[in-house]
Design an enzyme around this catalytic site. Structure first.
Site, PDB file in Angstrom:
ATOM      1  N   ASP A  66       0.864  -1.167   0.000  1.00  0.00           N
ATOM      2  CA  ASP A  66       0.000   0.000   0.000  1.00  0.00           C
ATOM      3  C   ASP A  66       0.915   1.237   0.000  1.00  0.00           C
ATOM      4  O   ASP A  66       2.128   1.141   0.209  1.00  0.00           O
ATOM      5  CB  ASP A  66      -0.952  -0.018   1.199  1.00  0.00           C
ATOM      6  CG  ASP A  66      -2.193   0.838   0.922  1.00  0.00           C
ATOM      7  OD1 ASP A  66      -2.133   1.717   0.049  1.00  0.00           O
ATOM      8  OD2 ASP A  66      -3.214   0.642   1.602  1.00  0.00           O
TER       9      ASP A  66
HETATM   10  C1  BGC Z   1      -5.117   3.086   0.244  1.00  0.00           C
HETATM   11  C2  BGC Z   1      -5.235   2.126  -0.914  1.00  0.00           C
HETATM   12  C3  BGC Z   1      -5.125   2.880  -2.223  1.00  0.00           C
HETATM   13  C4  BGC Z   1      -3.818   3.654  -2.229  1.00  0.00           C
HETATM   14  C5  BGC Z   1      -3.570   4.419  -3.512  1.00  0.00           C
HETATM   15  C6  BGC Z   1      -3.921   3.989   0.108  1.00  0.00           C
HETATM   16  O1  BGC Z   1      -3.894   4.957   1.110  1.00  0.00           O
HETATM   17  O2  BGC Z   1      -5.070   2.359   1.453  1.00  0.00           O
HETATM   18  O3  BGC Z   1      -6.440   1.417  -0.834  1.00  0.00           O
HETATM   19  O4  BGC Z   1      -5.231   2.016  -3.307  1.00  0.00           O
HETATM   20  O5  BGC Z   1      -3.821   4.568  -1.147  1.00  0.00           O
HETATM   21  O6  BGC Z   1      -4.414   5.496  -3.620  1.00  0.00           O
END
Ligand code: BGC
Length: 724
Positions: free
Chosen positions: A254
Site C-alpha cells: 500500500d
Molecule cells: C489506500 C489504498 C489505495 C492507495 C492508492 C492507500 O492509502 O489504502 O487502498 O489504493 O492509497 O491510492
C-alpha cells in the site's frame, strides 16, 4: 517465447538499478516532485494517479523512448466504483445481492480505465468489515464472507475479464491483504489481532474467491497484524497467499507501506524496511515520495537480499506487463478515450446499479411510493439533497460532475410539469478533524454563522410551503472512506436539528439516507414513515432515487451489514457463535436490546412475497455427495418486485464452535404480481466445512445441521440436514 521466458531474457540484461526501478511505483501528482527524470532513467516501473490519456502517453514515451531498455510503464489507479461513470459505492453494489450486475459495472469501469491508458485497478477492496465506525467499510462488501466472496469474484471478473490482457479490461488488485477491516474501534490503520481461525474463516475467503477468479495483483495491507506489519509478513504473503492459495501474480505494497515499517517501529531504517518487504513476498513498492526499494541494489551488493529474490519480483511485474500487451502497444488512443468515457450505455448501467442497490429500510403503511403529482409542491431538503460530490461518494477523481444527477435534480426531472420542486440544504456537513488528504481535494468553505442561520431558516420556510418533503440526510463524502472513521454513528452536524424543524411543520416527510455506513437512526424511525438507504449512488443516483420514490422501480436491495441500534452495540454482526445463554428474546445489555435495528439481509419492497416451506431432496448428505434445498417464492402483492432468497446454515455440534448462522447462498429474483419461481440451492461438503484451529486444516464435521431459508438473517423457515 512464453511471458516468463520473455521476462527472464529481459532480466538477464538489466542492471540492479533497473531491476529496483521495475519494482518501484510512484504517485505522479501535481503536489509531489515530478517523476519524469526517474522514468526516463528507468528508475520507476509503474506510476499511479494519472487518469489523463495524454499525460499517460507522455510518461510512456519517456519510458519507451528514453530509458535504456525501453520497458513500458504500468499505470495503476484507484478505479473503485467507476472512473468517469460513477457506480454506487461498493457497499451499495453489494446491497444489490446481484453479482452479475456488479460484474457488468466493473467491466464498464474497466473499459473507461483501459481506454484512458490505465492498466490496473487497485480494486476490489475485499476486506470484511464488521464495524461501521471504520470509514472504509464503504469500500467493501460488508460483513459476510460468503457475500464478500461472491462480490470479490464478480468484481475481478468484471475488471479483468477472463484472463489478464483481455481487451478493454485491466488487472484487478484485491486489497488489503489481510485483516485491515478488523481495525479495533474502527480506527483506520490500527494494529489488528486476529486468530488463525478468524483469518481463515472470515477474512480470507473473499481473497480466495478473487484469486480463483484470476486476480493478477494483490495489495498488502498497511497495519500490523498479530504484531507484524502485513507488508513484511512472510507467513501471510509467501506462505499463505502464494503457497496455499496459489496466487501467482504480483504483490504491491500500500502507499508508503514499505517505509511505514520504520514509523511502526518494526524496521530500523528504510533499507531494512525494503529488505523485509521484498523478502516477505512483496514485489512492488507503492511510494508517495522517495521509495525504499531504491535501496535494493545496495542491499543485494551487501548480501542482505539475494539477487534471485529481486529477480523473482521483477519477473512477476514484467510478466504482468507482457500479459497486458504493453510491449506491443504501450500507448493509448487519446481519441478513443473520449468516446469510451462518454459511453451512454455506462450511464444506463450506473442507473440500473443504483436502482438495484437501494434498500428500503422502513415503510410504515405504504408511505412510499409517492404518487407523482399528488403533491403540488415538493421540498427536497438536506445537505446531501443537491450535492454532486456527496452523490458520488469517496474514491472518485475524474467524474463528469455536470452530468451527475443529485437526488434533488432527479426529483425535479421526474416531476417536471407535474409539481414545483424547491431545494434547500438547510445545514452544511463538514469533518470536525481534517483528514490530511486535503491535497487530493480541498474541503468546502465553511458557512459563516449568518449564512448558516439564513440557510436553516430557508429550509424551514421551504418545508412549510411544501405539500411533501423529501429529506436527504446522511454523511458527506469526506466523512466516509479512508481516514474517515467515526466515533459515533449519529447523523453528523446539525442534521437532527434540521430534522426536528422539518418535522415540526407537520408536513408529510420521507427520508433518503446517503451514507457509506449504517447510521444511528433508531430515534428517528418512529418519527418518519419511510427511510430509503441510497448509499452513495453515483452518476445517475438521483434518477434512481427519484424513480424509487415515485414507484417507477421497486427497491429490492438488502443490507450487506447488520444495522446497529447505537454505536454502543458495535461491533455487531449476525454470524456470532452461541453463548451459554442463547436466549434470543433477552438481551446481553441491561439498557438496550442486543438485537440490531435491522438485520443483515433486511430490505423491504413495495410488494410482498411468500416463501413456501423449503424441501430437501435428501435428509442426509453422504460423503462426497450433495443435496438440494428448494423453495418457491411468490409475489403476493400488486406490483412487480424483487426478493433475495437467502440460505443460512448452522452446525449443531462439532470440533469447533461455529456461528449460529452463516449465509451460504442467495438468489435475487424479479417477479410480477402473482408470479412465482422455484429457487434451489445446492449444499455439499464444501458448503459446510470450515478451517479448524486445533487440527489446522479445513474439515467437515459430521452430525446435524440447521438450515434456514428466508429473506434476511432472521430467516425462519427451518429444515434439518444430517451430514454422514
Ligand atoms: C489506500 C489504498 C489505495 C492507495 C492508492 C492507500 O492509502 O489504502 O487502498 O489504493 O492509497 O491510492
Amino acid at each position: 517465447m512464453t511471458a516468463v521466458e520473455q521476462a527472464r531474457a529481459l532480466i538477464a540484461r538489466m542492471t540492479l538499478a533497473e531491476k529496483a526501478g521495475q519494482v518501484s511505483q510512484a504517485f505522479a501528482v501535481p503536489f509531489l516532485p515530478p517523476v519524469d527524470q526517474a522514468v526516463a532513467e528507468g528508475r520507476l516501473g509503474s506510476l499511479l494517479f494519472v487518469p489523463d490519456p495524454a499525460r499517460i502517453n507522455q510518461y510512456q514515451r519517456l519510458a519507451v523512448e528514453q530509458s535504456r531498455l525501453g520497458i513500458p510503464l504500468l499505470f495503476g489507479f484507484d478505479v473503485i466504483h467507476g472512473l468517469r461513470t460513477i457506480f454506487p459505492v461498493p457497499l451499495g453494489l453489494a446491497a444489490s445481492f446481484d453479482p452479475g450486475l456488479v460484474e457488468q459495472a466493473q467491466a464498464a469501469a474497466a473499459a473507461e480505465a483501459r481506454a484512458s491508458g490505465i492498466h490496473w485497478a487497485f480494486a476490489p477492496m475485499v476486506d470484511i468489515a464488521r464495524d461501521p465506525r471504520w470509514g472504509r467499510i464503504v469500500e467493501g462488501a460488508g460483513e459476510d464472507p460468503h457475500l464478500g466472496s461472491e462480490m470479490a469474484a464478480a468484481q475481478v471478473r468484471g475488471l479483468q475479464g477472463a484472463a489478464i490482457g483481455t481487451p478493454g479490461r485491466v488487472i484487478a488488485g484485491p486489497k488489503h491483504f489481510l485483516g485491515y477491516g478488523a481495525a479495533p474501534g474502527g480506527r483506520d490503520y490500527e494494529p489488528v489481532s486476529l486468530s488463525d481461525a478468524e483469518i481463515r474463516n472470515v477474512y480470507l475467503p473473499p481473497f480466495e474467491a478473487a484469486i480463483r477468479a484470476g486476480a493478477g495483483n494483490i495489495m498488502s495491507a498497511y497495519m500490523d497484524i498479530n504484531q507484524q506489519p502485513a507488508v513484511a509478513s512472510k507467513s501471510l504473503l509467501d506462505d499463505l497467499l502464494r503457497g496455499e492459495l496459489g496466487f501467482d501474480g504480483f504483490v504491491v505494497s500500500d502507499a508508503n507501506g514499505v517505509q511505514n515499517q520504520v514509523a511502526q517501529h518494526f524496521a530500523a531504517d528504510e533499507a531494512e524496511a525494503a529488505a523485509r518487504a521484498l523478502l516477505a513476498g512483496n514485489d512492488m513498492e507503492m511510494a508517495l515520495g522517495p521509495n525504499a526499494f531504491a535501496r535494493l541494489p545496495e542491499l543485494v551488493e551487501q548480501g542482505r537480499v539475494p539477487e534471485a529474490v529481486l529477480d523473482r519480483a521483477v519477473e512477476r511485474v514484467l510478466v504482468a506487463k507482457i500479459r497486458m500487451g504493453l510491449f506491443d502497444h504501450p500507448y493509448v488512443d487519446e481519441g478513443e478515450a473520449a468516446r469510451v468515457l462518454a459511453e451512454p450505455a455506462h450511464r444506463q448501467l450506473a442507473q440500473q446499479a443504483a436502482e438495484r442497490s437501494l434498500v428500503l429500510l422502513h415503510n410504515r403503511e405504504g408511505a412510499l411510493p409517492l404518487t407523482p403529482g399528488a403533491a403540488r409542491r415538493v421540498a427536497v431538503i438536506g445537505p446531501l439533497a443537491d450535492s454532486v460530490a456527496d452523490t458520488l461518494g469517496p474514491w472518485v477523481f475524474v467524474p463528469d460532475k455536470a452530468e451527475t444527477v443529485t437526488v434533488a435534480r432527479g426529483i425535479a426531472e421526474r416531476l417536471a410539469g407535474v409539481a414545483e420542486v424547491t431545494v434547500e440544504p438547510g445545514v452544511q456537513l463538514r469533518r470536525a478533524i481534517a483528514s490530511g488528504l486535503e491535497a487530493f481535494g480541498p474541503p468546502q468553505r465553511a458557512w459563516t454563522d449568518a449564512e448558516a442561520e439564513a440557510r436553516f431558516a430557508a429550509a424551514v420556510t421551504a418545508a412549510r410551503a411544501a405539500d411533501q418533503i423529501v429529506l436527504v440526510l446522511g454523511e458527506a463524502q469526506s466523512q466516509s472512506g479512508e481516514r474517515a472513521s467515526a466515533s459515533d454513528l449519529k447523523l453528523p452536524g446539525e442534521q437532527l436539528a434540521l430534522l426536528d424543524a422539518v418535522l415540526a411543520t407537520a408536513k408529510p416527510v420521507v427520508l433518503v439516507l446517503l451514507a457509506g455506513r449504517p447510521l444511528d437512526i433508531g430515534a428517528i424511525l418512529p418519527r418518519v414513515p419511510a427511510v430509503l438507504m441510497a448509499w452513495y449512488p453515483g452518476t445517475r443516483g438521483g434518477t434512481a432515487v427519484a424513480r424509487a420514490l415515485f414507484g417507477d422501480v421497486n427497491p429490492g436491495g438488502k443490507l450487506p451489514v447488520t444495522w446497529p441500534r447505537s454505536v454502543g452495540q458495535v461491533p455487531i454482526h449476525y454470524a456470532r457463535s452461541h453463548t451459554h445463554t442463547p436466549d434470543r428474546a433477552g438481551s446481553l445489555y441491561h439498557d438496550a436490546p442486543s438485537t440490531p435495528l435491522f438485520s443483515f439481509g433486511h430490505g423491504l419492497s413495495y410488494t410482498s412475497f411468500r416463501l413456501d416451506p423449503p424441501v430437501l431432496d435428501q435428509p442426509v448428505l453422504a460423503p462426497g455427495g450433495a443435496v438440494t434445498v428448494s423453495t418457491r417464492v411468490t409475489n403476493i402483492g400488486t406490483l412487480t418486485g424483487d426478493e433475495v432468497v437467502q440460505l443460512y446454515v448452522h452446525q449443531r455440534a462439532g470440533r469447533a464452535m461455529r456461528p449460529a448462522r452463516e449465509l451460504k447462498a442467495f438468489q435475487r429474483v424479479t417477479l410480477a404480481p402473482g408470479e412465482s419461481r422455484e429457487v434451489r440451492f445446492c449444499i455439499d461438503g464444501e458448503t459446510l466445512s470450515y478451517w479448524n484451529a486445533s487440527e489446522r486444516r479445513t474439515l467437515l464435521d459430521p452430525g446435524r445441521f440447521d438450515l434456514w431459508i428466508g429473506t434476511s438473517a432472521e430467516a425462519e423457515l427451518h429444515l434439518e440436514l444430517t451430514v454422514a
